[in-house]
Design a protein around this motif. Structure first.
Motif, PDB file in Angstrom:
ATOM      1  N   LYS A  24       0.876  -1.168   0.000  1.00  0.00           N
ATOM      2  CA  LYS A  24       0.000   0.000   0.000  1.00  0.00           C
ATOM      3  C   LYS A  24       0.913   1.218   0.000  1.00  0.00           C
ATOM      4  O   LYS A  24       1.881   1.286   0.756  1.00  0.00           O
ATOM      5  CB  LYS A  24      -0.874  -0.006   1.252  1.00  0.00           C
ATOM      6  CG  LYS A  24      -1.738   1.222   1.404  1.00  0.00           C
ATOM      7  CD  LYS A  24      -2.671   1.120   2.586  1.00  0.00           C
ATOM      8  CE  LYS A  24      -1.911   1.326   3.870  1.00  0.00           C
ATOM      9  NZ  LYS A  24      -2.757   1.459   5.061  1.00  0.00           N
ATOM     10  N   VAL A  25       0.624   2.187  -0.874  1.00  0.00           N
ATOM     11  CA  VAL A  25       1.412   3.416  -0.960  1.00  0.00           C
ATOM     12  C   VAL A  25       0.485   4.582  -0.667  1.00  0.00           C
ATOM     13  O   VAL A  25      -0.570   4.722  -1.287  1.00  0.00           O
ATOM     14  CB  VAL A  25       2.044   3.586  -2.360  1.00  0.00           C
ATOM     15  CG1 VAL A  25       2.817   4.889  -2.446  1.00  0.00           C
ATOM     16  CG2 VAL A  25       2.935   2.398  -2.695  1.00  0.00           C
ATOM     17  N   LEU A  36       5.952   9.937   1.669  1.00  0.00           N
ATOM     18  CA  LEU A  36       5.544   8.667   1.073  1.00  0.00           C
ATOM     19  C   LEU A  36       5.569   7.598   2.157  1.00  0.00           C
ATOM     20  O   LEU A  36       6.572   7.449   2.858  1.00  0.00           O
ATOM     21  CB  LEU A  36       6.502   8.256  -0.039  1.00  0.00           C
ATOM     22  CG  LEU A  36       6.750   9.266  -1.154  1.00  0.00           C
ATOM     23  CD1 LEU A  36       7.856   8.774  -2.071  1.00  0.00           C
ATOM     24  CD2 LEU A  36       5.480   9.518  -1.928  1.00  0.00           C
ATOM     25  N   VAL A  37       4.489   6.881   2.297  1.00  0.00           N
ATOM     26  CA  VAL A  37       4.412   5.772   3.241  1.00  0.00           C
ATOM     27  C   VAL A  37       4.162   4.515   2.412  1.00  0.00           C
ATOM     28  O   VAL A  37       3.175   4.438   1.684  1.00  0.00           O
ATOM     29  CB  VAL A  37       3.269   5.957   4.264  1.00  0.00           C
ATOM     30  CG1 VAL A  37       3.242   4.789   5.241  1.00  0.00           C
ATOM     31  CG2 VAL A  37       3.397   7.285   4.988  1.00  0.00           C
ATOM     32  N   ILE A  38       5.093   3.575   2.485  1.00  0.00           N
ATOM     33  CA  ILE A  38       4.970   2.324   1.738  1.00  0.00           C
ATOM     34  C   ILE A  38       4.949   1.193   2.751  1.00  0.00           C
ATOM     35  O   ILE A  38       5.852   1.083   3.584  1.00  0.00           O
ATOM     36  CB  ILE A  38       6.148   2.151   0.760  1.00  0.00           C
ATOM     37  CG1 ILE A  38       6.270   3.383  -0.140  1.00  0.00           C
ATOM     38  CG2 ILE A  38       5.972   0.867  -0.066  1.00  0.00           C
ATOM     39  CD1 ILE A  38       7.584   3.462  -0.888  1.00  0.00           C
ATOM     40  N   GLU A  39       3.921   0.361   2.691  1.00  0.00           N
ATOM     41  CA  GLU A  39       3.753  -0.696   3.677  1.00  0.00           C
ATOM     42  C   GLU A  39       3.359  -2.000   2.997  1.00  0.00           C
ATOM     43  O   GLU A  39       2.488  -2.013   2.126  1.00  0.00           O
ATOM     44  CB  GLU A  39       2.672  -0.292   4.683  1.00  0.00           C
ATOM     45  CG  GLU A  39       2.416  -1.316   5.749  1.00  0.00           C
ATOM     46  CD  GLU A  39       1.332  -0.877   6.731  1.00  0.00           C
ATOM     47  OE1 GLU A  39       1.132  -1.605   7.698  1.00  0.00           O
ATOM     48  OE2 GLU A  39       0.706   0.168   6.517  1.00  0.00           O
ATOM     49  N   LYS A  50       5.886  -5.457  10.967  1.00  0.00           N
ATOM     50  CA  LYS A  50       5.442  -5.084   9.618  1.00  0.00           C
ATOM     51  C   LYS A  50       6.569  -4.401   8.855  1.00  0.00           C
ATOM     52  O   LYS A  50       7.341  -3.626   9.412  1.00  0.00           O
ATOM     53  CB  LYS A  50       4.245  -4.129   9.701  1.00  0.00           C
ATOM     54  CG  LYS A  50       3.014  -4.751  10.300  1.00  0.00           C
ATOM     55  CD  LYS A  50       2.063  -5.123   9.243  1.00  0.00           C
ATOM     56  CE  LYS A  50       0.795  -5.655   9.904  1.00  0.00           C
ATOM     57  NZ  LYS A  50       0.007  -6.419   9.006  1.00  0.00           N
ATOM     58  N   ARG A  51       6.647  -4.685   7.565  1.00  0.00           N
ATOM     59  CA  ARG A  51       7.643  -4.050   6.697  1.00  0.00           C
ATOM     60  C   ARG A  51       7.062  -2.758   6.156  1.00  0.00           C
ATOM     61  O   ARG A  51       6.011  -2.757   5.531  1.00  0.00           O
ATOM     62  CB  ARG A  51       8.020  -4.988   5.551  1.00  0.00           C
ATOM     63  CG  ARG A  51       8.730  -6.244   6.025  1.00  0.00           C
ATOM     64  CD  ARG A  51       8.973  -7.191   4.902  1.00  0.00           C
ATOM     65  NE  ARG A  51       7.692  -7.735   4.444  1.00  0.00           N
ATOM     66  CZ  ARG A  51       7.555  -8.471   3.348  1.00  0.00           C
ATOM     67  NH1 ARG A  51       8.599  -8.745   2.600  1.00  0.00           N
ATOM     68  NH2 ARG A  51       6.388  -8.928   3.001  1.00  0.00           N
ATOM     69  N   PHE A  52       7.755  -1.652   6.429  1.00  0.00           N
ATOM     70  CA  PHE A  52       7.297  -0.367   5.913  1.00  0.00           C
ATOM     71  C   PHE A  52       8.491   0.569   5.759  1.00  0.00           C
ATOM     72  O   PHE A  52       9.560   0.339   6.299  1.00  0.00           O
ATOM     73  CB  PHE A  52       6.250   0.270   6.839  1.00  0.00           C
ATOM     74  CG  PHE A  52       6.833   0.927   8.052  1.00  0.00           C
ATOM     75  CD1 PHE A  52       7.069   2.287   8.061  1.00  0.00           C
ATOM     76  CD2 PHE A  52       7.156   0.185   9.173  1.00  0.00           C
ATOM     77  CE1 PHE A  52       7.610   2.900   9.173  1.00  0.00           C
ATOM     78  CE2 PHE A  52       7.696   0.781  10.295  1.00  0.00           C
ATOM     79  CZ  PHE A  52       7.925   2.140  10.298  1.00  0.00           C
TER      80      PHE A  52
END
Length: 81
Positions: A24-25, A36-39, A50-52
Protein backbone atom coordinates in the motif's frame (compact mmCIF):
# COMPACT_ATOMS: atom_id res chain seq x y z
CA UNK A 1 9.29 -6.50 -6.49
CA UNK A 2 9.40 -3.36 -4.35
CA UNK A 3 12.34 -2.47 -2.13
CA UNK A 4 13.88 0.60 -0.55
CA UNK A 5 17.56 1.17 0.22
CA UNK A 6 18.94 4.13 2.16
CA UNK A 7 22.36 4.98 3.50
CA UNK A 8 22.45 6.82 6.81
CA UNK A 9 24.89 9.52 7.95
CA UNK A 10 27.06 6.84 9.53
CA UNK A 11 27.45 5.15 6.13
CA UNK A 12 25.42 2.10 7.10
CA UNK A 13 23.02 0.72 4.55
CA UNK A 14 19.41 0.00 5.54
CA UNK A 15 17.15 -2.03 3.29
CA UNK A 16 13.45 -2.87 3.30
CA UNK A 17 12.64 -5.68 0.88
CA UNK A 18 8.93 -6.12 0.25
CA UNK A 19 9.58 -9.27 -1.81
CA UNK A 20 6.38 -10.22 -3.65
CA UNK A 21 4.01 -8.90 -0.99
CA UNK A 22 1.13 -6.68 -1.95
CA UNK A 23 1.95 -3.12 -0.89
CA UNK A 24 0.00 0.00 0.00
CA UNK A 25 1.41 3.42 -0.96
CA UNK A 26 0.16 6.63 0.61
CA UNK A 27 1.27 10.09 -0.49
CA UNK A 28 0.76 13.08 1.80
CA UNK A 29 1.61 16.55 0.50
CA UNK A 30 1.56 19.97 2.11
CA UNK A 31 3.25 23.26 1.18
CA UNK A 32 6.59 22.23 2.71
CA UNK A 33 6.85 18.43 2.51
CA UNK A 34 5.98 15.34 0.53
CA UNK A 35 5.68 12.16 2.58
CA UNK A 36 5.54 8.67 1.07
CA UNK A 37 4.41 5.77 3.24
CA UNK A 38 4.97 2.32 1.74
CA UNK A 39 3.75 -0.70 3.68
CA UNK A 40 3.62 -4.40 2.91
CA UNK A 41 0.18 -5.84 3.54
CA UNK A 42 1.44 -8.76 5.62
CA UNK A 43 -1.64 -10.03 7.41
CA UNK A 44 0.33 -12.80 9.14
CA UNK A 45 2.99 -10.56 10.72
CA UNK A 46 2.60 -8.91 14.12
CA UNK A 47 2.26 -5.12 14.03
CA UNK A 48 5.79 -4.51 15.35
CA UNK A 49 7.26 -6.69 12.55
CA UNK A 50 5.44 -5.08 9.62
CA UNK A 51 7.64 -4.05 6.70
CA UNK A 52 7.30 -0.37 5.91
CA UNK A 53 9.23 2.69 4.89
CA UNK A 54 8.56 6.36 5.42
CA UNK A 55 10.15 8.91 3.09
CA UNK A 56 9.86 12.60 3.89
CA UNK A 57 11.12 15.04 1.24
CA UNK A 58 11.17 18.81 0.88
CA UNK A 59 8.32 19.76 -1.46
CA UNK A 60 10.65 21.94 -3.54
CA UNK A 61 13.02 19.01 -4.25
CA UNK A 62 10.10 16.73 -5.15
CA UNK A 63 8.54 19.33 -7.45
CA UNK A 64 11.87 19.97 -9.17
CA UNK A 65 12.46 16.24 -9.76
CA UNK A 66 8.94 15.76 -11.18
CA UNK A 67 9.33 18.79 -13.47
CA UNK A 68 12.70 17.56 -14.78
CA UNK A 69 11.27 14.10 -15.43
CA UNK A 70 8.24 15.56 -17.21
CA UNK A 71 10.45 17.76 -19.40
CA UNK A 72 12.63 14.80 -20.35
CA UNK A 73 9.53 12.78 -21.27
CA UNK A 74 7.74 15.68 -23.00
CA UNK A 75 4.87 15.65 -20.51
CA UNK A 76 2.96 18.82 -19.61
CA UNK A 77 2.25 19.16 -15.89
CA UNK A 78 -0.14 21.69 -14.40
CA UNK A 79 0.69 22.82 -10.84
CA UNK A 80 -2.11 22.26 -8.33
CA UNK A 81 -2.17 24.09 -5.00
Amino acid sequence: MAYVIIRGNNGRRHEVDFENAEIKVEVHINEENVELVIEALDEDRPREKKRFTLVNLPRSAFDKAMAEMARSKGIAIKAVD
